[in-house]
Each structure stands twice: as C-alpha cells, then as structure tokens.
Design a protein around this motif. Structure first.
Motif: not given
Length: 112
Positions: A103-111
């Motif tokens: 959410q804060e740094r890299d939106p490409g990291v899957p949740v």
C-alpha cells in the motif's frame, strides 16, 4: 520497541548507511515469499522464517542494521524482541508488514 512503516524505509536506510549494508529480514514462510516478495533496493534481503530464527540468528551480523518484515508486523515484532534479547541493538520492525509495503511503497507487491 523501534518500528518504522514501509513509507519510512528510505529515511531509515539513509540513517543507517555506513560500513555495512542494511538488511530487511523477511521472517515469513517460503510459500508467502512465493506469493509476494520485496525487491532489494538499498538493502540486502535475507529470508529466515520465524521458526528458524532461534537456530539461525548467528548468521546475522549484530552490527548490521536490520529491519524485520512479515505479513502484518506481529511475527516480525516477536523476532525483533528475540534479537534484542540476543544483544542486537540496531533492529526495527516494519509495522504493517508486506501488506503495508504494497500500500505504501510498491503497489506491484501482491496483497494476500
């Protein structure tokens, strides 16, 4: 306990540059690393599942700055407390974990 958010990581890295490269210690399980992982940028990424830390913490340098990372921040907070009990003094917890990282740094990291 020292804690930073993923958004504060760059400031922490700048404050901790010196003779050794800062470490992000990812204490999640291997399947979690396959699901979502961070890209090292200004830090060394070390994967060490929480359950293996008591037997593997000697692999870490006590003088190296370490930021602990997990899914939401609870496991990494426990690892921080353990490492502090072993004499590590330059350890912080990444509050919110990889979920907040996305959410804060890299939106490409899957949740997950």
């Amino acid at each position: 306990m020292n804690a930073i958010t993923p958004a504060q990581l760059n400031d922490w890295l700048q404050q901790n540059t010196g003779s050794s490269t800062p470490v992000v210690l990812d204490v999640r399980e291997p399947w979690e690393l396959q699901t979502a992982s961070v890209t090292p940028d200004g830090f060394e990424l070390v994967a060490m599942p929480m359950r293996s830390v008591p037997e593997r913490f000697a692999e870490l340098d006590r003088d190296q700055p370490i930021a602990c990372l997990c899914h939401h921040g609870a496991r990494s907070a426990q690892v921080l407390q353990f490492l502090e009990g072993q004499g590590f003094t330059r350890v912080v917890n990444i509050h919110g974990g990889i979920h907040a990282w996305s959410q804060e740094r890299d939106p490409g990291v899957p949740v997950y």
